[in-house]
Design a protein around this motif. Structure first.
Motif, PDB file in Angstrom:
ATOM      1  N   THR A 151       0.842  -1.202   0.032  1.00 28.42           N
ATOM      2  CA  THR A 151      -0.054  -0.071  -0.117  1.00 28.42           C
ATOM      3  C   THR A 151       0.912   1.627  -0.067  1.00 28.42           C
ATOM      4  N   ARG A 152       2.273   1.063  -0.309  1.00 34.24           N
ATOM      5  CA  ARG A 152       3.143   2.376   0.100  1.00 34.24           C
ATOM      6  C   ARG A 152       2.896   3.447  -1.003  1.00 34.24           C
ATOM      7  N   PRO A 153       3.134   4.639  -0.811  1.00 35.83           N
ATOM      8  CA  PRO A 153       2.801   5.663  -1.851  1.00 35.83           C
ATOM      9  C   PRO A 153       3.331   5.185  -3.238  1.00 35.83           C
ATOM     10  N   LEU A 154       2.669   5.593  -4.312  1.00 33.88           N
ATOM     11  CA  LEU A 154       3.102   5.455  -5.829  1.00 33.88           C
ATOM     12  C   LEU A 154       2.783   6.861  -6.249  1.00 33.88           C
ATOM     13  N   ILE A 155       3.435   7.322  -7.295  1.00 29.98           N
ATOM     14  CA  ILE A 155       3.115   8.484  -8.285  1.00 29.98           C
ATOM     15  C   ILE A 155       2.158   7.957  -9.246  1.00 29.98           C
ATOM     16  N   GLY A 156       1.075   8.449  -9.550  1.00 26.88           N
ATOM     17  CA  GLY A 156       0.245   8.108 -10.354  1.00 26.88           C
ATOM     18  C   GLY A 156      -0.034   9.432 -11.535  1.00 26.88           C
ATOM     19  N   ALA A 157       0.291   8.958 -12.662  1.00 26.39           N
ATOM     20  CA  ALA A 157      -0.042   9.844 -13.851  1.00 26.39           C
ATOM     21  C   ALA A 157      -1.295   9.947 -14.197  1.00 26.39           C
ATOM     22  N   ALA A 158      -1.964  10.737 -14.166  1.00 26.84           N
ATOM     23  CA  ALA A 158      -3.369  10.711 -14.305  1.00 26.84           C
ATOM     24  C   ALA A 158      -4.107  12.104 -14.847  1.00 26.84           C
ATOM     25  N   VAL A 159      -5.355  12.023 -15.583  1.00 31.28           N
ATOM     26  CA  VAL A 159      -5.950  12.998 -15.962  1.00 31.28           C
ATOM     27  C   VAL A 159      -7.222  13.343 -15.677  1.00 31.28           C
ATOM     28  N   GLY A 160      -7.845  14.351 -15.295  1.00 29.29           N
ATOM     29  CA  GLY A 160      -9.182  14.775 -14.808  1.00 29.29           C
ATOM     30  C   GLY A 160      -9.843  15.457 -16.308  1.00 29.29           C
ATOM     31  N   VAL A 161     -11.051  15.043 -16.149  1.00 32.64           N
ATOM     32  CA  VAL A 161     -11.863  15.566 -17.036  1.00 32.64           C
ATOM     33  C   VAL A 161     -13.161  16.468 -16.572  1.00 32.64           C
ATOM     34  N   LEU A 162     -12.930  17.879 -16.963  1.00 35.71           N
ATOM     35  CA  LEU A 162     -13.933  18.913 -16.408  1.00 35.71           C
ATOM     36  C   LEU A 162     -14.756  19.187 -17.534  1.00 35.71           C
ATOM     37  N   LEU A 163     -16.160  18.727 -17.515  1.00 37.75           N
ATOM     38  CA  LEU A 163     -17.060  18.940 -18.449  1.00 37.75           C
ATOM     39  C   LEU A 163     -18.023  20.045 -17.761  1.00 37.75           C
ATOM     40  N   GLN A 164     -18.472  21.020 -18.529  1.00 31.17           N
ATOM     41  CA  GLN A 164     -19.481  21.849 -18.216  1.00 31.17           C
ATOM     42  C   GLN A 164     -20.507  21.950 -19.238  1.00 31.17           C
ATOM     43  N   ASP A 165     -21.921  22.506 -18.725  1.00 32.80           N
ATOM     44  CA  ASP A 165     -23.079  22.493 -19.783  1.00 32.80           C
ATOM     45  C   ASP A 165     -23.171  23.951 -20.040  1.00 32.80           C
ATOM     46  N   GLU A 166     -24.169  24.187 -21.028  1.00 34.71           N
ATOM     47  CA  GLU A 166     -24.547  25.611 -21.304  1.00 34.71           C
ATOM     48  C   GLU A 166     -24.906  26.481 -20.236  1.00 34.71           C
ATOM     49  N   SER A 167     -25.152  26.072 -19.101  1.00 31.45           N
ATOM     50  CA  SER A 167     -25.335  27.074 -17.942  1.00 31.45           C
ATOM     51  C   SER A 167     -24.006  27.065 -16.793  1.00 31.45           C
ATOM     52  N   GLY A 168     -23.048  26.280 -17.165  1.00 34.35           N
ATOM     53  CA  GLY A 168     -21.773  26.328 -16.397  1.00 34.35           C
ATOM     54  C   GLY A 168     -21.856  25.284 -15.486  1.00 34.35           C
ATOM     55  N   ARG A 169     -22.811  24.364 -15.330  1.00 36.42           N
ATOM     56  CA  ARG A 169     -22.895  23.311 -14.311  1.00 36.42           C
ATOM     57  C   ARG A 169     -21.761  22.441 -14.564  1.00 36.42           C
ATOM     58  N   VAL A 170     -21.087  21.482 -13.855  1.00 32.51           N
ATOM     59  CA  VAL A 170     -20.058  20.601 -13.939  1.00 32.51           C
ATOM     60  C   VAL A 170     -20.550  19.327 -13.706  1.00 32.51           C
ATOM     61  N   LEU A 171     -19.946  18.334 -14.762  1.00 36.86           N
ATOM     62  CA  LEU A 171     -20.583  16.939 -14.575  1.00 36.86           C
ATOM     63  C   LEU A 171     -19.595  16.150 -13.763  1.00 36.86           C
ATOM     64  N   LEU A 172     -20.251  15.685 -12.766  1.00 36.58           N
ATOM     65  CA  LEU A 172     -19.611  14.692 -11.811  1.00 36.58           C
ATOM     66  C   LEU A 172     -20.088  13.247 -11.762  1.00 36.58           C
ATOM     67  N   GLN A 173     -19.290  12.446 -11.205  1.00 36.70           N
ATOM     68  CA  GLN A 173     -19.412  10.940 -11.116  1.00 36.70           C
ATOM     69  C   GLN A 173     -19.446  10.490  -9.635  1.00 36.70           C
ATOM     70  N   ARG A 174     -20.408   9.815  -9.403  1.00 37.24           N
ATOM     71  CA  ARG A 174     -20.462   9.122  -7.943  1.00 37.24           C
ATOM     72  C   ARG A 174     -19.546   7.977  -7.916  1.00 37.24           C
ATOM     73  N   ARG A 175     -18.631   7.936  -7.136  1.00 42.16           N
ATOM     74  CA  ARG A 175     -17.469   6.734  -7.577  1.00 42.16           C
ATOM     75  C   ARG A 175     -18.188   5.377  -6.748  1.00 42.16           C
ATOM     76  N   GLY A 176     -17.564   4.343  -7.602  1.00 44.85           N
ATOM     77  CA  GLY A 176     -17.769   3.026  -6.936  1.00 44.85           C
ATOM     78  C   GLY A 176     -17.110   2.630  -5.655  1.00 44.85           C
ATOM     79  N   ASP A 177     -15.963   3.234  -5.395  1.00 39.03           N
ATOM     80  CA  ASP A 177     -15.058   2.869  -4.244  1.00 39.03           C
ATOM     81  C   ASP A 177     -15.382   3.599  -2.922  1.00 39.03           C
ATOM     82  N   ASP A 178     -15.593   4.786  -2.934  1.00 31.38           N
ATOM     83  CA  ASP A 178     -15.866   5.465  -1.768  1.00 31.38           C
ATOM     84  C   ASP A 178     -17.452   6.182  -1.761  1.00 31.38           C
ATOM     85  N   GLY A 179     -18.085   6.079  -2.859  1.00 29.17           N
ATOM     86  CA  GLY A 179     -19.610   6.464  -2.920  1.00 29.17           C
ATOM     87  C   GLY A 179     -19.521   8.113  -2.876  1.00 29.17           C
ATOM     88  N   LEU A 180     -18.365   8.880  -2.951  1.00 29.44           N
ATOM     89  CA  LEU A 180     -18.238  10.166  -3.070  1.00 29.44           C
ATOM     90  C   LEU A 180     -18.295  10.603  -4.443  1.00 29.44           C
TER      91      LEU A 180
END
Length: 329
Positions: free
Chosen positions: A12-41
């Motif tokens: 479980t020791r720390p690793l460095i993870g190369a990752a990308v985040g995807v920020l999608l917005q609709d016509e009113s400026g709202r952001v698309l979020l997903q509820r995750r399966g691992d922690d429910g957040l």
């Protein structure tokens, strides 16, 4: 070697993870979020790059896997806002695995009705998808998500979100060397930074690397919990004895064209930010063993590509030459 296979021997020791985040917005400026399966957040879509993958390709793949959507306007955000790195991006998963997230953010727009056609894959990573107003966000999964939402909120004139406290990073060591003892020569991401240092005559500083015998820029690999900028400053000082009053991020270099095989056979997928040093002070002192010699080169005096340390350094120097041709550079 997959991340799951690595975890079996790394723990479980720390690793460095190369990752990308995807920020999608609709016509009113709202952001698309997903509820995750691992922690429910909640988090923005995104995830780890696959070996040899660039950030935009990874963003498109993760978006499709986690939402079933495609976005024609998806683009990587410019630096520095597009960058992710630093000790605050520590994350501990529910099963105990520790990770420092580094990488990029992508941004795009879709009409709100596009969500009607969303169809996440069957991996269980996405439990729910929903548009959220930036001033009414749900409980977010980690600090990488909070930083992303704070970036969008700043565009809308809203204050940043507070970050959760994180543990201190591990003591400095040689993360990649320790990792190689486990993975051998297999391809692996090596996030890091290189630095453009120029003198009053406009010449660039190059170092002849002790490992390859070829010319390279000052720079090196991130340690867990380090930001790209901190790596640039540390490596500049270690390898040259120089200090920059300011380091400006110029460009991210990542993708299959920057895969490098070292003389000992290790295969590296570089994820590297190029910085420009300003107001440099100190006495140029090459690092013993690591640097065989140093040299200042004009734009027409650069070593041949065969004498440079791989495609990454070649691309860095092409960027520098292009930068020099611009007014007020």
């Amino acid at each position: 070697m997959s991340l799951m296979e690595l975890r079996r021997v790394w723990g479980t020791r720390p690793l460095i993870g190369a990752a990308v985040g995807v920020l999608l917005q609709d016509e009113s400026g709202r952001v698309l979020l997903q509820r995750r399966g691992d922690d429910g957040l909640w988090s923005e879509p995104g995830g780890a790059l696959e070996p040899g993958e660039d950030f935009l390709t990874g963003a498109r793949r993760e978006l499709l896997e986690e939402t079933g959507l495609t976005c024609p306007t998806l683009r990587l955000l410019p630096l520095p806002g597009g960058l992710q790195s630093g000790p605050e991006l520590y994350h501990r998963y529910p099963h105990g695995d520790e990770l420092y997230i580094v990488g990029m953010r992508a941004h795009g727009t879709l009409p709100a009705e596009a969500l009607n056609g969303a169809q996440p894959d069957d991996s269980g990573e996405t439990l729910e998808l929903r548009w959220f107003a930036l001033d009414d966000l749900p409980m977010l999964s980690n600090n990488a998500n909070r930083q992303s939402m704070s970036l969008l909120r700043s565009w809308a004139g809203l204050p940043p979100l507070p970050l959760h406290p994180t543990p201190p990073p591990p003591p400095p060591g040689n993360f990649l060397l320790d990792l190689r003892k486990v993975i051998g020569h297999r391809p692996w991401f090596a996030p890091g930074a290189n630095v453009l240092v120029t003198d009053e005559a406009g010449r660039i500083l190059l170092l002849r690397c002790g490992h390859t015998g070829r010319w390279t820029l000052p720079g090196g690999n991130l340690e867990p919990g380090e930001s790209f900028a901190e790596t640039a400053a540390r490596e500049l000082l270690e390898e040259t004895g120089l200090t920059a009053a300011r380091l400006d991020p110029l460009e991210m270099f990542a993708g299959p064209e920057y895969r490098f095989t070292s003389p000992n056979g290790d295969v590296v997928d570089y994820v590297s930010v190029l910085y420009r040093a300003h107001s440099v002070t100190g006495t140029l002192t090459p690092q013993p063993g690591e640097v065989l010699e140093v040299g200042w080169f004009g734009v027409d005096e650069l070593p041949d590509d065969a004498d440079l340390s791989g495609a990454l350094i070649q691309a860095n120097l092409r960027y520098w030459k292009k930068l020099r041709s611009q007014p007020n550079s």
